[in-house]
Design a protein around this motif. Structure first.
Motif, PDB file in Angstrom:
ATOM      1  N   ALA A 119       1.620  11.261   0.695  1.00  0.00           N
ATOM      2  CA  ALA A 119       2.766  11.811  -0.035  1.00  0.00           C
ATOM      3  C   ALA A 119       2.446  11.982  -1.516  1.00  0.00           C
ATOM      4  N   LYS A 120       1.856  10.944  -2.138  1.00  0.00           N
ATOM      5  CA  LYS A 120       1.532  11.034  -3.566  1.00  0.00           C
ATOM      6  C   LYS A 120       0.478  12.111  -3.814  1.00  0.00           C
ATOM      7  N   PHE A 121      -0.532  12.161  -2.954  1.00  0.00           N
ATOM      8  CA  PHE A 121      -1.582  13.168  -3.130  1.00  0.00           C
ATOM      9  C   PHE A 121      -1.008  14.571  -3.003  1.00  0.00           C
ATOM     10  N   ALA A 122      -0.113  14.771  -2.008  1.00  0.00           N
ATOM     11  CA  ALA A 122       0.491  16.089  -1.831  1.00  0.00           C
ATOM     12  C   ALA A 122       1.330  16.479  -3.045  1.00  0.00           C
ATOM     13  N   LEU A 123       2.097  15.514  -3.564  1.00  0.00           N
ATOM     14  CA  LEU A 123       2.921  15.800  -4.737  1.00  0.00           C
ATOM     15  C   LEU A 123       2.062  16.174  -5.943  1.00  0.00           C
ATOM     16  N   LEU A 124       1.036  15.374  -6.202  1.00  0.00           N
ATOM     17  CA  LEU A 124       0.201  15.634  -7.377  1.00  0.00           C
ATOM     18  C   LEU A 124      -0.522  16.964  -7.255  1.00  0.00           C
ATOM     19  N   SER A 125      -1.077  17.257  -6.077  1.00  0.00           N
ATOM     20  CA  SER A 125      -1.837  18.502  -5.917  1.00  0.00           C
ATOM     21  C   SER A 125      -0.935  19.729  -6.008  1.00  0.00           C
ATOM     22  N   THR A 126       0.272  19.655  -5.429  1.00  0.00           N
ATOM     23  CA  THR A 126       1.166  20.822  -5.493  1.00  0.00           C
ATOM     24  C   THR A 126       1.730  21.023  -6.889  1.00  0.00           C
ATOM     25  N   MET A 127       1.987  19.932  -7.599  1.00  0.00           N
ATOM     26  CA  MET A 127       2.471  20.071  -8.974  1.00  0.00           C
ATOM     27  C   MET A 127       1.424  20.747  -9.849  1.00  0.00           C
ATOM     28  N   ILE A 128       0.192  20.292  -9.746  1.00  0.00           N
ATOM     29  CA  ILE A 128      -0.879  20.899 -10.544  1.00  0.00           C
ATOM     30  C   ILE A 128      -1.148  22.325 -10.067  1.00  0.00           C
ATOM     31  N   GLY A 129      -1.109  22.512  -8.731  1.00  0.00           N
ATOM     32  CA  GLY A 129      -1.356  23.842  -8.189  1.00  0.00           C
ATOM     33  C   GLY A 129      -0.302  24.855  -8.582  1.00  0.00           C
ATOM     34  N   ALA A 146       3.827  -0.512  -9.078  1.00  0.00           N
ATOM     35  CA  ALA A 146       4.138  -1.063  -7.760  1.00  0.00           C
ATOM     36  C   ALA A 146       3.010  -1.956  -7.262  1.00  0.00           C
ATOM     37  N   LEU A 147       1.780  -1.551  -7.504  1.00  0.00           N
ATOM     38  CA  LEU A 147       0.630  -2.353  -7.077  1.00  0.00           C
ATOM     39  C   LEU A 147       0.615  -3.700  -7.786  1.00  0.00           C
ATOM     40  N   LEU A 190       0.826  -1.210   0.000  1.00  0.00           N
ATOM     41  CA  LEU A 190       0.000   0.000   0.000  1.00  0.00           C
ATOM     42  C   LEU A 190       0.859   1.259   0.000  1.00  0.00           C
ATOM     43  N   LEU A 191       1.946   1.231   0.766  1.00  0.00           N
ATOM     44  CA  LEU A 191       2.825   2.400   0.848  1.00  0.00           C
ATOM     45  C   LEU A 191       3.529   2.655  -0.475  1.00  0.00           C
ATOM     46  N   LEU A 192       4.035   1.591  -1.115  1.00  0.00           N
ATOM     47  CA  LEU A 192       4.740   1.778  -2.380  1.00  0.00           C
ATOM     48  C   LEU A 192       3.788   2.220  -3.490  1.00  0.00           C
ATOM     49  N   ALA A 193       2.584   1.682  -3.491  1.00  0.00           N
ATOM     50  CA  ALA A 193       1.623   2.026  -4.539  1.00  0.00           C
ATOM     51  C   ALA A 193       0.986   3.390  -4.306  1.00  0.00           C
ATOM     52  N   GLY A 194       1.106   3.918  -3.085  1.00  0.00           N
ATOM     53  CA  GLY A 194       0.496   5.212  -2.783  1.00  0.00           C
ATOM     54  C   GLY A 194      -0.998   5.129  -2.587  1.00  0.00           C
ATOM     55  N   LEU A 195      -1.479   4.030  -1.999  1.00  0.00           N
ATOM     56  CA  LEU A 195      -2.905   3.845  -1.754  1.00  0.00           C
ATOM     57  C   LEU A 195      -3.235   4.188  -0.308  1.00  0.00           C
ATOM     58  N   PRO A 196      -4.471   4.653  -0.042  1.00  0.00           N
ATOM     59  CA  PRO A 196      -4.857   4.966   1.327  1.00  0.00           C
ATOM     60  C   PRO A 196      -4.927   3.687   2.162  1.00  0.00           C
TER      61      PRO A 196
END
Length: 547
Positions: free
Chosen positions: A424-434, A460-461, A411-417
């Protein structure tokens, strides 16, 4: 000078003194050496926590102030200076966590598999902490050599033909990187006359013409040396085989070595080539972005193509490196903050996975593993009679614990809740788009990077699901591995820290935001380093003053 002011040098002095002390004991006294190593590493962890709180307390205004330590009481840039800011404190704390987990795991068997394990382990910590704390490039080279020399011995620990072959490749590549490091530092010193990072930041904006070209050439050569260490493609061919072949606790602590490369690239790109660098501003950022994206793609392909779990973990490191380098290339404070959170989460996860793989594969019969792969490929299934016989069979407790840890790593490697990998993945994606939205429109390259991050999670999943099914669910007889409590506790500890990172995500992201703002506005760092004055000598006694 207060006693607390000397805390900054302890992460360097403590492992150095411990490593020297351990050399005095015969290898047959392994219990004593192990206890000395454990006590020293615990003390180092306590010091790292104190430094983390010190660095956070000094920058209440949101801009990371720097605490400096003048070795020999010589002011910068003339003397050696150690610098503690939020980023350095974070890396020292992360190093101590990995070191403590790997060391406890090794006490079950690995520390006795070869000579001088404990001494090399402490010298590795000295080199790592020194690299994170030093304030000049020359001593960065010194600490870089110390950690590499220790890592050469550790990568060959518990020698086997595969380990020796992969270790020799590792040694040759890193020796070449060290040579490039020295060449790059020499060019920079020849142009600027200084190697203190803060002093360099004040001199680079004044360089023009041929001096600027030579400086950028030196910085490029220096950057290549750390790109090798960070595992950027195509300089990463050595990393998955070396990490896969290394002993489990060695591979776990080696996860932080690639972060040394990223740390230096991030530090120097923002300090020396930030917006205030004049004509050299932004130098190297496009290369970091492009190289990071290619490395991310290469790592994701390697993860999904790997059958062995060790290689999945090795290529996962390349996925992390590619993500971090690409984030650094965007040169945005919000993206940098998210990347630092991702760095901590992915480092804890990959280290736990390396330890877990050794435990899982301990109970596997190679022939049974091949049979499982064959059955999976050809779709062989048990007949109904055989399947019926398995109904109601209890899962051994050891396998249940190992499988639960494996699921958490997946779950950690795939970035799943719901764990920190998702945050971490959500923060990266949102800040990149933002960051692109704030500029008016999201650039196409950012959308490509976002898509690659999502696909890397999918790879990874797929890889972890396939490996988990083959290992824990495949209808092939396997021996339940004998796992000691001292071996499973470090894995659980690292995964527990990932859970804490999720629960305390707000506080963690606040720290990362403050760290990133300080990195992108390095004026405070430069001022604090160059303005630190030597400690005045104590006043003479009254009798001597009268004479």
């Amino acid at each position: 000078m207060r006693l607390a002011d000397h805390l900054i040098i302890l992460p360097v002095v403590l492992p150095l003194a411990t490593g020297a002390l351990l050399l005095l004991f015969d290898e047959r006294r392994h219990v004593l050496k192990a206890m000395v190593n454990v006590v020293s590493t615990l003390a180092l962890a306590a010091v790292a926590v104190a430094l983390l709180r010190l660095a956070d307390a000094t920058g209440g205004d949101g801009v990371a102030a720097a605490s400096t330590y003048l070795l020999g009481n010589w002011p910068a840039p003339f003397g050696i200076v150690l610098v503690l800011d939020r980023l350095a404190a974070l890396m020292v704390a992360l190093t101590s966590v990995l070191a403590l987990s790997a060391l406890v795991f090794s006490l079950a068997r690995w520390d006795r598999a070869g000579p001088h394990f404990h001494t090399l382990f402490q010298l590795l910590l000295m080199g790592l902490n020194g690299a994170f704390l030093t304030g000049d490039l020359f001593n960065l080279f010194v600490f870089f050599e110390v950690l590499l020399a220790a890592s050469y011995g550790l990568v060959l620990h518990a020698s086997s033909p595969l380990r020796v072959r992969a270790g020799l490749h590792y040694i040759v590549v890193n020796l070449a990187a060290a040579s490039l490091f020295l060449i790059g530092v020499s060019l920079i010193y020849g142009v600027t006359g200084t190697l203190n990072m803060a002093d360099l930041a004040t001199k680079i904006p004044t360089l023009t013409g041929s001096d600027k070209v030579l400086l950028q050439a030196g910085a490029a050569v220096l950057g290549i040396a750390f790109m090798v260490k960070a595992g950027m493609w195509p300089l990463s061919f050595w990393l998955p085989p070396a990490y896969t072949a290394a002993a489990a606790p060695v591979a776990a602590v080696f996860v932080i070595l690639t972060k040394v490369g990223f740390y230096v690239l991030l530090r120097l790109s923002l300090l020396l080539f930030g917006p205030g660098a004049g004509e050299s501003a932004g130098f190297g950022d496009p290369w970091l972005l492009a190289g990071g994206m290619v490395t991310l793609a290469f790592g994701a392909i390697g993860v999904v193509a790997s059958q062995a779990m060790g290689r999945i973990a090795g290529y996962s490191i390349l996925v992390t490196s590619g993500t971090l380098l690409a984030a650094a290339g965007l040169a945005n404070a919000s993206v940098t903050a998210s990347a630092l959170y991702y760095l901590v989460s992915s480092t804890l996860t990959t280290a736990a996975l390396f330890l877990l793989i050794e435990l899982v594969e301990r109970g596997q019969d190679p022939a049974a593993d091949i049979l499982a792969v064959t059955m999976e490929a050809y779709g062989d299934e048990m007949d109904e009679e055989e399947a019926g016989e398995e109904v109601g069979v209890a899962i051994p407790a050891t396998l249940a614990v190992l499988s639960a840890c494996f699921v958490a790593c997946g779950l950690l490697l795939a970035g799943l809740p719901p764990l920190s990998g998702f945050v971490a993945k959500f923060a990266l994606l949102s800040t990149m788009i933002g960051s692109g939205t704030q500029a008016g429109a999201v650039p196409g390259i950012v959308w490509v990077l976002v898509a690659m991050l999502l696909l890397s999670g999918l790879s990874a999943l797929i890889a972890m699901t396939r490996a988990g099914i083959r290992t824990f669910w495949a209808p092939v007889e396997q021996t339940v591995p004998r796992v000691l409590v001292i071996e499973i506790v470090p894995v659980g500890f690292l995964l527990f820290l990932s859970l804490v990172l999720t629960v305390e995500g707000g506080a963690a992201m606040r720290y990362m935001d403050d760290t990133a703002r300080g990195l992108h506005a390095p004026g405070t760092y430069i001022r604090d380093v160059l303005s630190t004055q030597p400690v005045p000598p104590p006043p003479a006694p009254a009798g001597e003053a009268a004479r």
